[in-house]
Motif scaffolding. Structure first.
Motif, PDB file in Angstrom:
ATOM      1  N   GLY A  35       0.638  -1.098  -0.031  1.00  0.00           N
ATOM      2  CA  GLY A  35      -0.229   0.157   0.028  1.00  0.00           C
ATOM      3  C   GLY A  35       0.984   1.210  -0.082  1.00  0.00           C
ATOM      4  O   GLY A  35       2.112   1.088  -0.244  1.00  0.00           O
ATOM      5  N   ASN A  38      -2.391   5.933   0.508  1.00  0.00           N
ATOM      6  CA  ASN A  38      -4.103   5.657   0.528  1.00  0.00           C
ATOM      7  C   ASN A  38      -4.400   5.054   2.090  1.00  0.00           C
ATOM      8  O   ASN A  38      -5.416   5.313   2.528  1.00  0.00           O
ATOM      9  N   ALA A  39      -3.557   4.645   2.512  1.00  0.00           N
ATOM     10  CA  ALA A  39      -3.761   4.218   3.894  1.00  0.00           C
ATOM     11  C   ALA A  39      -3.798   5.430   4.881  1.00  0.00           C
ATOM     12  O   ALA A  39      -3.054   6.425   4.740  1.00  0.00           O
ATOM     13  N   ILE A 133      -2.139   5.331  -6.355  1.00  0.00           N
ATOM     14  CA  ILE A 133      -1.620   3.995  -6.187  1.00  0.00           C
ATOM     15  C   ILE A 133      -1.817   2.979  -7.256  1.00  0.00           C
ATOM     16  O   ILE A 133      -0.751   2.299  -7.704  1.00  0.00           O
ATOM     17  N   GLN A 224      -4.815  -1.321   4.264  1.00  0.00           N
ATOM     18  CA  GLN A 224      -6.228  -1.578   3.846  1.00  0.00           C
ATOM     19  C   GLN A 224      -6.501  -2.873   4.238  1.00  0.00           C
ATOM     20  O   GLN A 224      -6.249  -3.264   5.687  1.00  0.00           O
ATOM     21  N   THR A 239      -7.930  -2.410  -4.106  1.00  0.00           N
ATOM     22  CA  THR A 239      -6.637  -1.515  -4.449  1.00  0.00           C
ATOM     23  C   THR A 239      -5.857  -2.377  -5.042  1.00  0.00           C
ATOM     24  O   THR A 239      -6.012  -3.311  -5.818  1.00  0.00           O
ATOM     25  N   SER A 241      -2.688  -3.506  -4.608  1.00  0.00           N
ATOM     26  CA  SER A 241      -1.415  -4.324  -3.916  1.00  0.00           C
ATOM     27  C   SER A 241      -2.018  -5.512  -3.315  1.00  0.00           C
ATOM     28  O   SER A 241      -3.443  -6.027  -3.191  1.00  0.00           O
ATOM     29  N   THR A 243      -2.980  -7.258  -0.410  1.00  0.00           N
ATOM     30  CA  THR A 243      -3.342  -6.845   1.187  1.00  0.00           C
ATOM     31  C   THR A 243      -3.349  -8.121   2.288  1.00  0.00           C
ATOM     32  O   THR A 243      -3.330  -7.766   3.385  1.00  0.00           O
TER      33      THR A 243
END
Ligand code: IMP
Length: 422
Positions: A35, A38-39, A133, A224, A239, A241, A243
């Motif tokens: 991430g 965005n976090a 992202i 996330q 998202t 990635s 997670t």
């Protein structure tokens, strides 16, 4: 020494930052594995409230080393702001904050591409945080990205110009107009690159290999939530990635057989920010109460979060995919005052009743609920599990049994102190 792993089991915002902060005293290294900005990991202690986006949540503890892993994408402008905001705490970052040379950089034009992509999608937009992202991870997997280590090379600016030129051409291809002032974005960007160079840029996987050999205790911090995972989440409303637990292997270079405890964090209800399916979402007073009492506004974007009942189908799915060994339940205090609580135990789908998380939950899914009695008592001042009202204890016992995993921590408020170990 083994590595423990902490991640969210729902659609993010479960309270990972708070729990990492609480657990940090037991670890030598806190390592973020995926991430980017965005976090928004929120920490509260001693009357302070602090939101971290890129920096791991162990930064406030005097001894822990904080490492930003190769799986993270870094916007140097946001990173510099985060560092500046930490000034009152007088943290000496010299040996306390390490950044992987293999982490990818978010360029100003990645943010523009994110905005164009979302605008062009219209009603089908993902509800991205617009931090660039997706486009940054696309450049990473497309083998065009720029990594933190690149900023140390003499030809770095040429690389930057080449990629930016390509992005500007791509921008033209979107069926959407994005206004921008690239010059001022670039001024801030290059200033922040100068700042980034002053930090310890390392081969983070090597650092972690040596830390493991030296018997250091390492906690991998996810961002996330599992239902936003690019493979296992509610695609395409996810998202970009990994997670889930596998993200710690690719995002830090930790081998799967070195992972020991997997801490899975969930809220006593469910929230989601941005677009995408959410079977137990509430559109009534109950949902409104959860949002208001739980202060459900995005820590990064300020958007209000959608709220709904707890979904055990989704939680079981996340627990299995991540190999969760211990659960941590957050925000039980928000549910005080509900007469009855609903718990989703399976779904009614066009193909019949389903008790697992299917390929598509975007249409025709109806949650099937069981009801449990609520409690009235305020939990926020409680410090021991034996103070819990019997119906809250029953809620915990019910979830533990259904999820076949022990709930080891119950959080009853945002402060570090409002954390009860069971
Ligand atoms: P992106 O990662 O910013 O592109 O956003 C993709 C989706 O994930 C959107 O629905 C966001 O609202 C959601 N999202 C991204 N980061 C977080 C987070 O940290 N918490 C909750 N939702 C997030």
């Amino acid at each position: 020494m083994a590595v423990d792993l902490l991640l969210g089991l729902q659609w993010g915002d479960e309270g990972k930052g708070k729990i990492v902060d609480v657990l940090t005293t037991s670890y030598d290294v806190i390592a973020r594995f995926q991430g980017g900005p965005n976090a928004g990991h929120t920490l509260e202690f001693e009357g302070n409230k602090h939101v971290l986006h890129t920096i791991p949540s162990g930064i406030f503890h005097p001894k822990a080393i904080n490492l930003i892993g190769n799986g993270v994408v870094i916007d140097p402008i946001i990173f510099k702001k985060e560092i500046d905001n930490l000034a009152p705490y007088k943290i000496d970052f010299t040996d306390k904050l390490l950044i992987s040379k293999k982490a990818h950089l978010i360029l100003p034009t990645h943010r523009l591409l994110d905005a164009a992509s979302e605008a062009a999608k219209g009603k089908a937009k993902i509800g991205s945080t617009l931090k660039g992202i997706g486009p940054t991870y696309m450049d990473k997997t497309g083998r065009n990205g720029i990594r933190v280590g690149d900023i140390l090379a003499a030809d770095w600016e040429e690389k930057y110009q080449r990629l930016t030129k390509k992005h500007l051409a791509m921008l033209e291809s979107y069926d959407a107009t994005v206004e921008y002032d690239l010059k001022s974005m670039e001024n801030a960007f290059f200033d922040s690159i100068t700042a980034l160079r002053t930090f310890k840029l390392v081969d983070s996987e090597q650092y972690l290999i040596e830390a493991q050999k030296a018997g250091k205790k390492i906690l991998a911090e996810g961002a996330q939530g599992s239902l936003l995972d690019v493979d296992f989440g509610t695609y395409p409303f996810v998202t970009s990635s990994t997670t889930t637990a596998a993200g710690a292997c690719t995002g830090l270079g930790v081998a799967p057989n070195k992972i020991k405890e997997v801490y899975g964090i969930f809220k006593a209800y469910t929230t989601r920010v941005g677009s995408g399916p959410f079977p137990t979402e509430l559109f009534d007073e109950d949902g409104e109460t959860m949002g208001r009492v739980g202060n459900e506004f995005g820590a990064t974007t300020g958007r209000s979060r959608r709220c709904g009942w707890i979904d055990l189908v989704a939680l079981k799915y996340s627990i299995h995919i991540n190999g969760v060994t211990q659960l941590m339940m957050m925000k039980g205090d928000v549910l005080s005052g509900f007469k009855n609580l609903k718990v989703c135990v399976s779904y009614n789908t066009p193909e019949g009743k389903m008790d697992y998380f299917p390929y598509n939950i975007s249409s025709g899914i109806e949650p099937i609920y069981e009801e449990l009695p609520g409690w009235k008592e305020d939990l926020t001042k409680m410090t021991f599990a034996d103070e819990f009202p019997s119906n809250f204890q029953h809620y915990i016992d019910y979830l533990e049994k259904a999820l076949e995993t022990p709930i080891k921590i119950v959080s009853v408020g945002p402060d570090r102190k409002q954390t009860i170990f069971r």
